[in-house]
Design a protein around this motif. Structure first.
Motif, PDB file in Angstrom:
ATOM      1  N   LYS A 180      -2.202   2.678  -2.235  1.00 20.03           N
ATOM      2  CA  LYS A 180      -3.016   2.508  -1.024  1.00 20.03           C
ATOM      3  C   LYS A 180      -3.740   3.825  -0.749  1.00 20.03           C
ATOM      4  CE  LYS A 180      -3.128   1.598   3.880  1.00 20.03           C
ATOM      5  NZ  LYS A 180      -2.478   1.278   5.140  1.00 20.03           N
ATOM      6  N   ALA A 181      -5.044   3.783  -0.844  1.00 15.14           N
ATOM      7  CA  ALA A 181      -5.860   4.975  -0.587  1.00 15.14           C
ATOM      8  C   ALA A 181      -6.637   4.772   0.709  1.00 15.14           C
ATOM      9  CB  ALA A 181      -6.829   5.210  -1.735  1.00 15.14           C
ATOM     10  N   VAL A 182      -6.641   5.794   1.555  1.00 18.58           N
ATOM     11  CA  VAL A 182      -7.379   5.724   2.829  1.00 18.58           C
ATOM     12  C   VAL A 182      -8.467   6.791   2.811  1.00 18.58           C
ATOM     13  CG1 VAL A 182      -7.189   5.846   5.347  1.00 18.58           C
ATOM     14  CG2 VAL A 182      -5.249   5.056   4.001  1.00 18.58           C
ATOM     15  N   ILE A 183      -9.686   6.382   3.118  1.00 13.20           N
ATOM     16  CA  ILE A 183     -10.793   7.350   3.209  1.00 13.20           C
ATOM     17  C   ILE A 183     -11.187   7.434   4.681  1.00 13.20           C
ATOM     18  CG2 ILE A 183     -13.078   7.985   2.370  1.00 13.20           C
ATOM     19  CD1 ILE A 183     -12.672   6.159  -0.043  1.00 13.20           C
ATOM     20  N   ILE A 184     -11.065   8.631   5.249  1.00 12.65           N
ATOM     21  CA  ILE A 184     -11.293   8.804   6.693  1.00 12.65           C
ATOM     22  C   ILE A 184     -12.517   9.680   6.907  1.00 12.65           C
ATOM     23  CG2 ILE A 184     -10.298   9.652   8.874  1.00 12.65           C
ATOM     24  CD1 ILE A 184      -7.536   9.573   7.423  1.00 12.65           C
ATOM     25  N   GLY A 185     -13.430   9.228   7.752  1.00 15.09           N
ATOM     26  CA  GLY A 185     -14.544  10.095   8.123  1.00 15.09           C
ATOM     27  C   GLY A 185     -15.884   9.402   8.099  1.00 15.09           C
ATOM     28  N   ASP A 186     -16.889  10.224   7.835  1.00  6.99           N
ATOM     29  CA  ASP A 186     -18.270   9.756   7.939  1.00  6.99           C
ATOM     30  C   ASP A 186     -18.659   8.970   6.682  1.00  6.99           C
ATOM     31  OD1 ASP A 186     -20.944   9.418   8.292  1.00  6.99           O
ATOM     32  OD2 ASP A 186     -21.407  11.534   8.649  1.00  6.99           O
ATOM     33  N   ALA A 205      -6.690   0.323  -7.267  1.00  6.90           N
ATOM     34  CA  ALA A 205      -6.127   0.774  -5.981  1.00  6.90           C
ATOM     35  C   ALA A 205      -6.688  -0.078  -4.838  1.00  6.90           C
ATOM     36  CB  ALA A 205      -6.464   2.242  -5.749  1.00  6.90           C
ATOM     37  N   GLU A 206      -5.926  -0.161  -3.738  1.00  8.49           N
ATOM     38  CA  GLU A 206      -6.422  -0.765  -2.495  1.00  8.49           C
ATOM     39  C   GLU A 206      -7.060   0.362  -1.693  1.00  8.49           C
ATOM     40  OE1 GLU A 206      -5.659  -3.915  -0.937  1.00  8.49           O
ATOM     41  OE2 GLU A 206      -4.735  -4.706  -2.770  1.00  8.49           O
ATOM     42  N   VAL A 207      -8.227   0.124  -1.118  1.00  8.66           N
ATOM     43  CA  VAL A 207      -8.906   1.186  -0.372  1.00  8.66           C
ATOM     44  C   VAL A 207      -9.127   0.745   1.065  1.00  8.66           C
ATOM     45  CG1 VAL A 207     -10.994   2.621  -0.227  1.00  8.66           C
ATOM     46  CG2 VAL A 207     -10.082   1.989  -2.470  1.00  8.66           C
ATOM     47  N   SER A 208      -8.756   1.612   2.021  1.00  4.66           N
ATOM     48  CA  SER A 208      -9.118   1.384   3.426  1.00  4.66           C
ATOM     49  C   SER A 208     -10.087   2.471   3.844  1.00  4.66           C
ATOM     50  CB  SER A 208      -7.885   1.483   4.328  1.00  4.66           C
ATOM     51  OG  SER A 208      -6.989   0.443   4.039  1.00  4.66           O
ATOM     52  N   VAL A 209     -11.112   2.088   4.600  1.00 10.34           N
ATOM     53  CA  VAL A 209     -12.009   3.096   5.165  1.00 10.34           C
ATOM     54  C   VAL A 209     -11.772   3.138   6.663  1.00 10.34           C
ATOM     55  CG1 VAL A 209     -13.742   2.975   3.347  1.00 10.34           C
ATOM     56  CG2 VAL A 209     -13.955   1.465   5.309  1.00 10.34           C
ATOM     57  N   CYS A 210     -11.711   4.353   7.197  1.00  7.13           N
ATOM     58  CA  CYS A 210     -11.348   4.542   8.601  1.00  7.13           C
ATOM     59  C   CYS A 210     -12.355   5.459   9.271  1.00  7.13           C
ATOM     60  CB  CYS A 210      -9.937   5.149   8.657  1.00  7.13           C
ATOM     61  SG  CYS A 210      -9.419   5.574  10.312  1.00  7.13           S
ATOM     62  N   CYS A 211     -13.051   4.947  10.278  1.00  4.41           N
ATOM     63  CA  CYS A 211     -14.051   5.750  10.995  1.00  4.41           C
ATOM     64  C   CYS A 211     -14.526   4.966  12.208  1.00  4.41           C
ATOM     65  CB  CYS A 211     -15.245   6.068  10.087  1.00  4.41           C
ATOM     66  SG  CYS A 211     -16.148   4.640   9.512  1.00  4.41           S
ATOM     67  N   PRO A 228     -12.944  -7.069  -2.554  1.00  4.81           N
ATOM     68  CA  PRO A 228     -11.919  -7.583  -1.646  1.00  4.81           C
ATOM     69  C   PRO A 228     -10.803  -6.581  -1.382  1.00  4.81           C
ATOM     70  CG  PRO A 228     -11.969  -8.795  -3.747  1.00  4.81           C
ATOM     71  CD  PRO A 228     -13.105  -7.834  -3.768  1.00  4.81           C
ATOM     72  N   LYS A 229     -10.730  -5.530  -2.217  1.00  5.17           N
ATOM     73  CA  LYS A 229      -9.666  -4.539  -2.009  1.00  5.17           C
ATOM     74  C   LYS A 229     -10.081  -3.446  -1.015  1.00  5.17           C
ATOM     75  CE  LYS A 229      -7.313  -5.164  -6.371  1.00  5.17           C
ATOM     76  NZ  LYS A 229      -7.122  -4.624  -7.708  1.00  5.17           N
ATOM     77  N   VAL A 230     -11.264  -3.544  -0.401  1.00  2.00           N
ATOM     78  CA  VAL A 230     -11.659  -2.550   0.600  1.00  2.00           C
ATOM     79  C   VAL A 230     -11.447  -3.126   1.992  1.00  2.00           C
ATOM     80  CG1 VAL A 230     -13.562  -1.167   1.523  1.00  2.00           C
ATOM     81  CG2 VAL A 230     -13.352  -1.486  -0.942  1.00  2.00           C
ATOM     82  N   HIS A 231     -10.678  -2.412   2.811  1.00  2.00           N
ATOM     83  CA  HIS A 231     -10.398  -2.865   4.166  1.00  2.00           C
ATOM     84  C   HIS A 231     -11.030  -1.884   5.151  1.00  2.00           C
ATOM     85  CE1 HIS A 231      -7.388  -5.250   2.083  1.00  2.00           C
ATOM     86  NE2 HIS A 231      -6.985  -4.138   1.512  1.00  2.00           N
ATOM     87  N   ILE A 232     -11.441  -2.409   6.307  1.00  2.00           N
ATOM     88  CA  ILE A 232     -11.965  -1.531   7.358  1.00  2.00           C
ATOM     89  C   ILE A 232     -10.877  -1.384   8.407  1.00  2.00           C
ATOM     90  CG2 ILE A 232     -13.746  -1.251   9.124  1.00  2.00           C
ATOM     91  CD1 ILE A 232     -15.568  -3.002   7.316  1.00  2.00           C
ATOM     92  N   GLU A 233     -10.473  -0.135   8.664  1.00  6.15           N
ATOM     93  CA  GLU A 233      -9.376   0.138   9.615  1.00  6.15           C
ATOM     94  C   GLU A 233      -9.872   1.188  10.607  1.00  6.15           C
ATOM     95  OE1 GLU A 233      -5.892  -0.779   9.316  1.00  6.15           O
ATOM     96  OE2 GLU A 233      -5.490  -0.935   7.161  1.00  6.15           O
ATOM     97  N   PRO A 234     -10.421   0.767  11.750  1.00  7.90           N
ATOM     98  CA  PRO A 234     -10.985   1.759  12.660  1.00  7.90           C
ATOM     99  C   PRO A 234      -9.939   2.641  13.355  1.00  7.90           C
ATOM    100  CG  PRO A 234     -11.444  -0.494  13.418  1.00  7.90           C
ATOM    101  CD  PRO A 234     -10.634  -0.615  12.178  1.00  7.90           C
ATOM    102  N   GLU A 235      -8.682   2.214  13.356  1.00  6.86           N
ATOM    103  CA  GLU A 235      -7.653   2.976  14.090  1.00  6.86           C
ATOM    104  C   GLU A 235      -6.854   3.805  13.092  1.00  6.86           C
ATOM    105  OE1 GLU A 235      -4.491   4.156  16.309  1.00  6.86           O
ATOM    106  OE2 GLU A 235      -3.983   2.397  15.097  1.00  6.86           O
TER     107      GLU A 235
END
Ligand code: CP
Length: 334
Positions: A180-186, A205-211, A228-235
């Motif tokens: 599980k990889a999380v990318i946080i930012g702009d 890998a599963e990827v979440s983007v957080c911003c 489908p493996k990219v998720h948007i996670e604003p929190e």
């Protein structure tokens, strides 16, 4: 008497079984990772292993690019990418010319196409270019026979950064499947995020983007349709929950006049990667940042310099990854 090395001792060694199971390297240019098959990414990572071995030798030089000319052409500032490409090319014994737009005839009105024609007339075999316009390296390939390496184009892509990120992740995690990889930012303005999304998802890998929603690219829902493996996670706390890999991005302060954030203070409060927030990720999670870091803005100094940070390893790995790419472009796997 000085020991004379055999020819094969001077060359990087890529395991023959990897070359045998990987399709022949097809890329004349490296523009993004959207056209890289997982086996090709694996070939780059395996070749990087061989280059790391070269870098561990007392003399970190092999003659595989002897007689080739590599030109770095930077229309935007860079510390890591430019210096690591120049070191990489020199380690492979290429002739290296370094050009920055500010110190070239660009300031006298020379067009990109004219500059490239000039570099080709000078005998460039590989041009490594950073440009502020998305797509500039693609246009360049229509006007030159030399190989083009995209060292970052506008908001679009930074494939060599993503490959060094993948290599660093693989060193720590052994692979990518199920991570599980999380990318946080702009995310909106980040070429690093885009290329990493291609690379990480291709490798399983599963990827979440957080911003904040204002820093999400328009059309990410379209991207999600293809990924489908990219998720948007604003929190941020829930995004980090159970993460193996945490990638923070530079908040591009120069872009913050455009009203996408209420204030930097608000962003820091809601999105800074702090020790308390990192504790939500797995205990052995690693923290990446492409640099340059805005200390105590997108990432706290304690996390950036803490035991989970691999930021300096990313920079070091950049040289070996770029050696591998120059070697492959020059026909090293054929
Ligand atoms: N990561 C990266 O592209 O850094 P530079 O701008 O210093 O090259």
């Amino acid at each position: 008497m000085r020991e004379v090395k055999q020819k094969d001792e001077l060359a990087p060694e890529v395991r023959p079984e990897i070359l045998a199971t990987t399709p022949v390297w097809q890329h004349r240019h490296i523009l993004d990772l959207d056209d890289f098959a997982p086996a090709e990414i694996e070939l780059v990572l395996e070749t990087t292993d061989a280059m790391k071995e070269v870098l561990s030798r007392p003399i970190k030089k092999v003659p595989v690019l002897r007689g080739k000319t590599v030109i770095t052409l930077f229309y935007e500032p860079s510390t890591r990418t430019r210096s690591s490409f120049e070191l990489a090319a020199k380690n492979l014994s290429a002739d290296v010319i370094s050009l920055s737009a500010q110190a070239s005839s660009t300031v006298k009105g020379e067009s990109l196409v004219d500059t490239l024609a000039t570099l080709e007339a000078l005998g460039a075999d590989i041009v490594v270019m950073r440009h502020s316009y998305s797509g500039a390296p693609y246009i360049a390939t229509r006007h030159m026979r030399a190989s083009m390496v995209n060292a970052g184009d506008g908001w679009h892509a930074h494939p060599t950064q993503a490959l060094l990120d993948l290599y660093t992740i693989r060193e720590h995690k052994g692979g990518f499947k199920g991570l599980k990889a999380v990318i946080i930012g702009d995310i909106k303005h980040s070429r690093v995020a885009r290329s990493n999304i291609w690379g990480l998802t291709a490798m399983g890998a599963e990827v979440s983007v957080c911003c904040p929603f204002t820093l999400l690219p328009a059309g990410l829902d379209v991207v999600q349709h293809h990924f489908p493996k990219v998720h948007i996670e604003p929190e941020i706390e829930s995004a980090l929950c159970g993460a193996d890999v945490v990638m923070t991005l530079r908040l591009q302060l120069e872009r913050q006049q455009s009203g996408l954030l209420p204030s930097i203070r608000e962003y820091v409060k809601l999105y800074q990667l702090t020790e308390a927030r990192l504790a939500k990720a797995k205990a052995d999670a690693i923290v990446l940042h492409p640099g340059p870091v805005n200390e105590d803005i997108e990432i706290s100094l304690a996390v950036a310099q803490g035991p989970q940070s691999v930021i300096n390893e990313q920079i070091t790995n950049g040289v070996a990854v770029r050696m591998a790419l120059l070697y492959l472009l020059a026909g090293g796997s054929r």
